[in-house]
Design an enzyme around this catalytic site. Structure first.
Site, mmCIF file in Angstrom:
data_model
loop_
_atom_site.group_PDB
_atom_site.id
_atom_site.type_symbol
_atom_site.label_atom_id
_atom_site.label_comp_id
_atom_site.label_asym_id
_atom_site.label_seq_id
_atom_site.Cartn_x
_atom_site.Cartn_y
_atom_site.Cartn_z
ATOM 1 N N THR A 14 -0.300 1.039 6.848
ATOM 2 C CA THR A 14 -0.087 -0.142 6.057
ATOM 3 C C THR A 14 0.057 -1.470 6.821
ATOM 4 O OG1 THR A 14 1.322 -1.312 4.457
ATOM 5 C CG2 THR A 14 2.576 0.519 5.832
ATOM 6 N N GLY A 15 -0.478 -2.632 6.272
ATOM 7 C CA GLY A 15 -0.300 -3.756 7.124
ATOM 8 C C GLY A 15 -1.485 -4.691 6.929
ATOM 9 N N THR A 29 0.881 -1.255 -0.008
ATOM 10 C CA THR A 29 -0.087 -0.111 -0.074
ATOM 11 C C THR A 29 0.920 1.293 0.163
ATOM 12 O OG1 THR A 29 -1.677 -1.096 1.256
ATOM 13 C CG2 THR A 29 -1.736 1.187 1.598
ATOM 14 N N ARG A 73 -13.595 -8.253 -0.589
ATOM 15 C CA ARG A 73 -13.135 -7.558 0.906
ATOM 16 C C ARG A 73 -12.626 -6.461 0.684
ATOM 17 N NH1 ARG A 73 -7.836 -5.869 2.060
ATOM 18 N NH2 ARG A 73 -7.304 -6.386 4.435
ATOM 19 N N GLY A 110 -10.415 -3.316 2.687
ATOM 20 C CA GLY A 110 -9.587 -3.398 3.914
ATOM 21 C C GLY A 110 -9.633 -2.103 4.625
ATOM 22 N N ASP A 111 -8.674 -1.716 5.454
ATOM 23 C CA ASP A 111 -8.725 -0.487 6.444
ATOM 24 C C ASP A 111 -8.292 0.833 5.530
ATOM 25 O OD1 ASP A 111 -5.896 -1.501 6.192
ATOM 26 O OD2 ASP A 111 -5.112 -0.256 7.317
ATOM 27 N N GLY A 143 -4.730 -5.127 7.327
ATOM 28 C CA GLY A 143 -5.855 -4.271 7.459
ATOM 29 C C GLY A 143 -6.797 -4.894 8.318
HETATM 30 N N1 ASP Z 1 -3.448 -2.377 4.717
HETATM 31 C C1 ASP Z 1 -3.907 -2.832 3.444
HETATM 32 C C2 ASP Z 1 -5.142 -3.558 3.310
HETATM 33 O O1 ASP Z 1 -5.304 -4.395 4.544
HETATM 34 C C3 ASP Z 1 -2.836 -3.621 2.517
HETATM 35 C C4 ASP Z 1 -1.436 -3.134 2.891
HETATM 36 O O2 ASP Z 1 -1.145 -2.223 3.607
HETATM 37 O O3 ASP Z 1 -0.738 -3.289 2.075
HETATM 38 O O4 ASP Z 1 -5.839 -3.849 2.354
#
Ligand code: ASP
Length: 347
Positions: free
Chosen positions: A264-265, A213, A241, A243-244, A267
């Site tokens: 980022t992470g 991300t 789905r 995400g965050d 989510g």
């Molecule tokens: N946080 C993002 C998600 O869960 C993914 C990412 O940070 O790469 O969609």
């Protein structure tokens, strides 16, 4: 290698540095991330390292130029994120990952710390730069979050550049999906398969499939904060789905009273903990410093639930932090001196 990279950064940055000295009042600062994950030197080729370095540098310079030109932190966030969205290196825009059924479904959000306005789009497949659509939702609609075809219809109407789904196809991302699908089907040969493009080792479990991300937080010369995040989500994601990243308060938050955050992470954990807003709350209601608040979320609240990732955080004084609890995070900042500073590994 390090010397060559530093020299390269200086060559790209030199004209901007001159401009910075001429007309910068000293307050503006911009911080970016290009995703957290298994980013370790032993897995990088010199070419790949150089490509990331160059792209992150260009993103910092594009955002900083907006600030230099007297534009707002919202403009700067958009400019920096657009550069990363247009690169196949990052899991956003052009380089978005594939869903389980082989589609690219992207999420993005933007928040303006000056007035607490926010906008987001989720599960969009034809918007070239989803962050631009998120901004349009924020500024030109009475809503905060639009999804799927409705979001695309709105973006088209607002003049956002559109692309056919084929634009978002990249061979690397497609191969990642094929590996993930094999693993889903119990193919042990696909286990522990290192993916140098995404910097992820597949096979250790679903917790390894979430990074890349992009995000940006900025403070402009008028003293206003803004934050934005853009993503393709997670490879092999199921059932539309979301995400965050498009959830205000989870993946993105900005408030002039406290801070601007982009996460980022994994989510789901950032959603369950409202990670970005929690940093702001710890500052506002617990009087914590920006660094203490961001560290609390990334090193305690999220890992204690079993999640991982990182964030970029910036306050009104121009202090910033980029904590992450993964092996690495693509990250950088540009401030007073007009020189882009970029890191990838834990250092
Ligand atoms: N946080 C993002 C998600 O869960 C993914 C990412 O940070 O790469 O969609």
């Amino acid at each position: 290698m390090q010397k060559t990279l530093a020299l390269l950064t200086l060559i790209i940055a030199f004209p901007y540095m001159l401009q910075a000295q001429n007309n910068h009042s000293g307050k503006a600062i911009l911080v970016i991330h290009g995703g957290a994950g298994v980013i370790e030197k032993k897995y990088m080729t010199p070419e790949k390292e150089r490509a990331y370095q160059q792209n992150l540098t260009q993103a910092l310079l594009a955002g900083y130029k907006a600030l230099q030109d007297g534009k707002t932190s919202v403009d700067a966030v958009q400019a920096a994120i657009n550069v990363m969205e247009d690169s196949p290196l990052f899991n956003a825009g052009k380089g978005a990952v594939f869903t389980h059924t082989g589609k690219n479904q992207m999420d993005a959000s933007m928040m303006n710390g000056a007035n607490l306005k926010a906008g987001a789009v989720a599960d969009v497949s034809t918007i070239k730069n989803p962050i631009n659509a998120a901004r349009a939702v924020m500024e030109k609609s009475p809503h905060v979050l639009l999804a799927c075809q409705g979001a695309e219809e709105f973006a088209r109407k607002e003049g956002c550049a559109m692309e056919p789904p084929a634009y978002f196809f990249t061979k690397e991302r497609w191969e990642q999906l094929q590996r993930a699908l094999k693993r889903d089907n119990g193919d042990t040969a696909a286990m522990n398969d290192y993916d140098p493009v995404r910097n992820i080792i597949y096979g250790a479990g679903p917790e390894d499939e979430k990074f890349g991300t992009v995000g940006c937080v900025a403070l402009d010369d008028y003293g206003h904060l803004a934050a934005g995040t853009s993503t393709g989500g997670m490879t092999d994601k199921l059932y539309d789905r979301i995400g965050d990243s498009p959830i205000i308060g989870a993946g993105t938050y900005a408030n002039d009273k406290t801070c601007a955050i982009s996460c980022t992470g994994w989510g789901e954990f950032f959603m369950r903990t409202l990670a970005a807003k929690t940093v702001s709350d710890l500052m506002e209601y617990k009087n914590m410093s920006l660094k203490a608040a961001a560290d609390t979320v990334i090193f305690h609240i999220i890992p204690e639930l079993g999640g991982d990732g990182g964030m970029i955080a910036l306050d009104r004084q121009g202090d910033f932090a980029f904590p992450f609890n993964t092996p690495g995070m693509f990250r950088g900042y540009i401030g007073k001196d007009g020189v882009p500073h970029v890191w990838m590994y834990k250092e």
